[in-house]
Enzyme design. Structure first.
Site, PDB file in Angstrom:
ATOM      1  N   THR A 122     -13.317  88.211  24.712  1.00  0.00           N
ATOM      2  CA  THR A 122     -14.653  88.129  24.138  1.00  0.00           C
ATOM      3  C   THR A 122     -15.650  88.692  25.129  1.00  0.00           C
ATOM      4  OG1 THR A 122     -14.051  86.063  23.011  1.00  0.00           O
ATOM      5  CG2 THR A 122     -16.396  86.528  23.210  1.00  0.00           C
ATOM      6  N   ARG A 182      -7.740  82.762  10.998  1.00  0.00           N
ATOM      7  CA  ARG A 182      -8.024  82.081  12.259  1.00  0.00           C
ATOM      8  C   ARG A 182      -9.399  82.463  12.786  1.00  0.00           C
ATOM      9  NH1 ARG A 182      -9.257  83.816  17.847  1.00  0.00           N
ATOM     10  NH2 ARG A 182      -8.504  82.185  19.233  1.00  0.00           N
ATOM     11  N   GLY A 233     -11.645  81.744  16.334  1.00  0.00           N
ATOM     12  CA  GLY A 233     -11.618  81.189  17.674  1.00  0.00           C
ATOM     13  C   GLY A 233     -12.954  80.588  18.058  1.00  0.00           C
ATOM     14  N   GLY A 282     -11.604  83.299  27.022  1.00  0.00           N
ATOM     15  CA  GLY A 282     -10.268  82.751  27.251  1.00  0.00           C
ATOM     16  C   GLY A 282      -9.610  82.331  25.961  1.00  0.00           C
TER      17      GLY A 282
END
Length: 358
Positions: free
Chosen positions: A223, A251, A253, A275
Site C-alpha cells: 500500500t 477481499r 484489506g 503490511g
C-alpha cells in the site's frame, strides 16, 4: 551585560525551534511545515504531494496528488490498476482519504472498472454523508461523479502473473481448512469434529494454515499510505492499493479502513501503515499510534508499541507503521521485514528515505 545577552540567546533558540510567520489571512504558519511522509521509497509520489502542498494547496489535496501519482506509476505493482490480480485474474482498487481537521473520511473498497482510487475516495468524502462505498456500486458512483470509466484494470503483467499462478495449481493462496488444498478448487470445508471440554461441545476445524509470511511481501501485498501536514499545520492522510495478490475475490484489506492503514488528528498527528492488512486491521494500529501520541508518547515509542501489540499475537506477521506528531517529528517501527519510508520537508532539498530495521 550578561543579563542582556541571555534573553537574546533564549529568544533566538526558541525562534529556531518554533519559526512562525503570519499568513495573509492572519493564520500562524509554521516554517517547519509543510511535511510529506509516505510508506516505502515512492519518491515520485512524495514529490507530487510536495509540489502541491508547497504551492499552498491543502493537506487533503496534496495527499490526493501524491497517491494519484503512485496509482499512475503503479508503484511496486501493488498500487493502482494493472497489478495484484485476485483468484479470477481481476484487479480491484481500495483507497481512503481522511481530513484530520474535520475527521471526515472517504473510502472505496473492491472497486472495479475505475482507475482513480484516491480521487474516488475524495469524492465519497466531498459529496456524500457516507464513509465507505464498495464494489460495482462504488464504481458507478465514481463514474457518475465524473471519473473516467468503465476501464479494464488488468494489464499484461497482471494477466501473465495470474496465468503462471494458475499453472502452479493456484499455490500459494489464502484458503485454509479446505479440500482440495492443492488445486484451484472449487473448495469445500474440511470435516469438523466435536471435542468435549468440561462437558461442553466445542467445534474445531481440522488442518493447519500455511504461514502467512509465504503469502505476504513488499511486492505482492503493499500500500502507499501517505501523510501530509500543510503550511497551516493541518493534517491529512490517504492510502491506495490493489490489495493482496491472488486474494479471494471480494477481499478487502486495511487500506480503506480508517485507523488501520492511516489515521490523522490535527491536534495530535498522523500515522501511516503497510503490511498484512488482514492481520493489522484487527488492531487498528494507526488509531493506536495517534491516540498514544495524544496521551504524550513520543512517535518512536508510539510506533513501536503499536507494532508490538500485533506481534505478541501474530509473531509471523509482516507490517510497519510510521508515527508523525503534530510538530512534524516522525519515526517508524516494523516487524518481519526491513522497512523504508520517505520524507520531504523544508529541511531537505529532495525526498529523504529512512530505513527501519525489524
Amino acid at each position: 551585560m550578561t543579563n542582556r545577552i541571555l534573553p537574546f540567546i533564549t529568544l533566538v533558540f526558541l525562534s529556531t525551534l518554533f519559526s512562525i510567520v503570519i499568513g495573509d489571512d492572519g493564520v500562524a504558519i509554521s516554517e517547519q511545515y509543510p511535511l510529506v511522509v509516505s510508506t516505502w521509497p515512492f519518491k515520485e509520489a512524495v514529490r507530487a504531494a510536495w509540489r502541491a502542498v508547497d504551492g499552498n494547496h491543502s493537506a487533503v489535496d496534496a495527499v490526493v496528488e501524491g497517491c494519484s501519482a503512485c496509482e499512475e506509476l503503479r508503484c511496486d505493482g501493488t498500487v493502482g490498476p494493472g497489478g495484484s490480480p485476485d483468484e479470477n485474474g481481476e484487479t480491484t482498487i481500495d483507497a481512503l482519504i481522511m481530513n484530520g481537521v474535520t475527521m471526515e473520511v472517504g473510502a472505496v473498497a473492491a472497486m472495479r472498472f475505475v482507475k482513480d482510487g484516491i480521487r474516488a475516495a475524495k469524492l465519497v468524502m466531498q459529496h456524500t454523508k457516507h464513509t465507505l462505498l464498495v464494489g460495482e456500486k462504488a464504481s458507478a458512483f465514481a463514474i457518475a461523479m465524473g471519473l473516467p470509466g468503465p476501464d479494464n484494470l488488468s494489464s499484461a503483467d497482471s494477466i501473465r502473473k495470474w496465468s503462471t499462478w494458475k499453472e502452479n495449481h493456484c499455490q500459494p493462496n489464502f484458503w485454509k481448512d479446505v479440500v482440495p488444498s492443492d488445486s484451484c478448487g472449487p473448495y469445500h470445508a474440511k470435516a469438523r469434529i466435536d471435542v468435549k471440554e468440561g462437558g461442553c461441545s466445542t467445534r474445531y476445524l481440522m488442518g493447519v494454515a500455511e504461514p502467512r509470511s509465504s503469502l505476504v511481501g513488499p511486492h505482492n501485498h503493499d500500500t502507499i499510505s501517505m501523510a501530509v501536514i500543510d503550511k497551516r499545520g493541518h493534517v491529512a492522510v490517504g492510502t491506495s492499493t490493489n490489495g493482496a495478490t491472488y486474494k479471494i475475490p471480494g477481499r478487502v484489506g486495511d487500506g480503506p479502513i480508517a485507523g488501520s492503514s492511516a489515521y490523522a488528528v490535527t491536534d495530535s498527528g498522523a500515522c501511516v501503515a503497510t503490511g498484512d492488512g488482514d492481520i493489522m486491521m484487527r488492531f487498528l494500529p494507526c488509531y493506536q499510534v495517534v491516540e498514544s501520541m495524544r496521551l504524550g508518547m513520543e512517535p518512536r515509542l508510539a510506533a513501536k508499541d503499536a507494532i508490538s501489540r500485533i506481534a505478541r499475537k501474530f509473531p509471523d506477521f509482516l507490517g510497519a507503521v510510521v508515527a508523525i506528531n503534530k510538530n512534524g517529528v516522525h519515526a517508524g517501527a516494523c516487524h518481519g521485514w526491513t522497512f523504508e519510508y520517505s520524507v520531504r520537508s523544508p529541511a531537505t532539498d529532495d525526498v529523504e528515505v529512512f530505513t527501519v530495521l525489524p
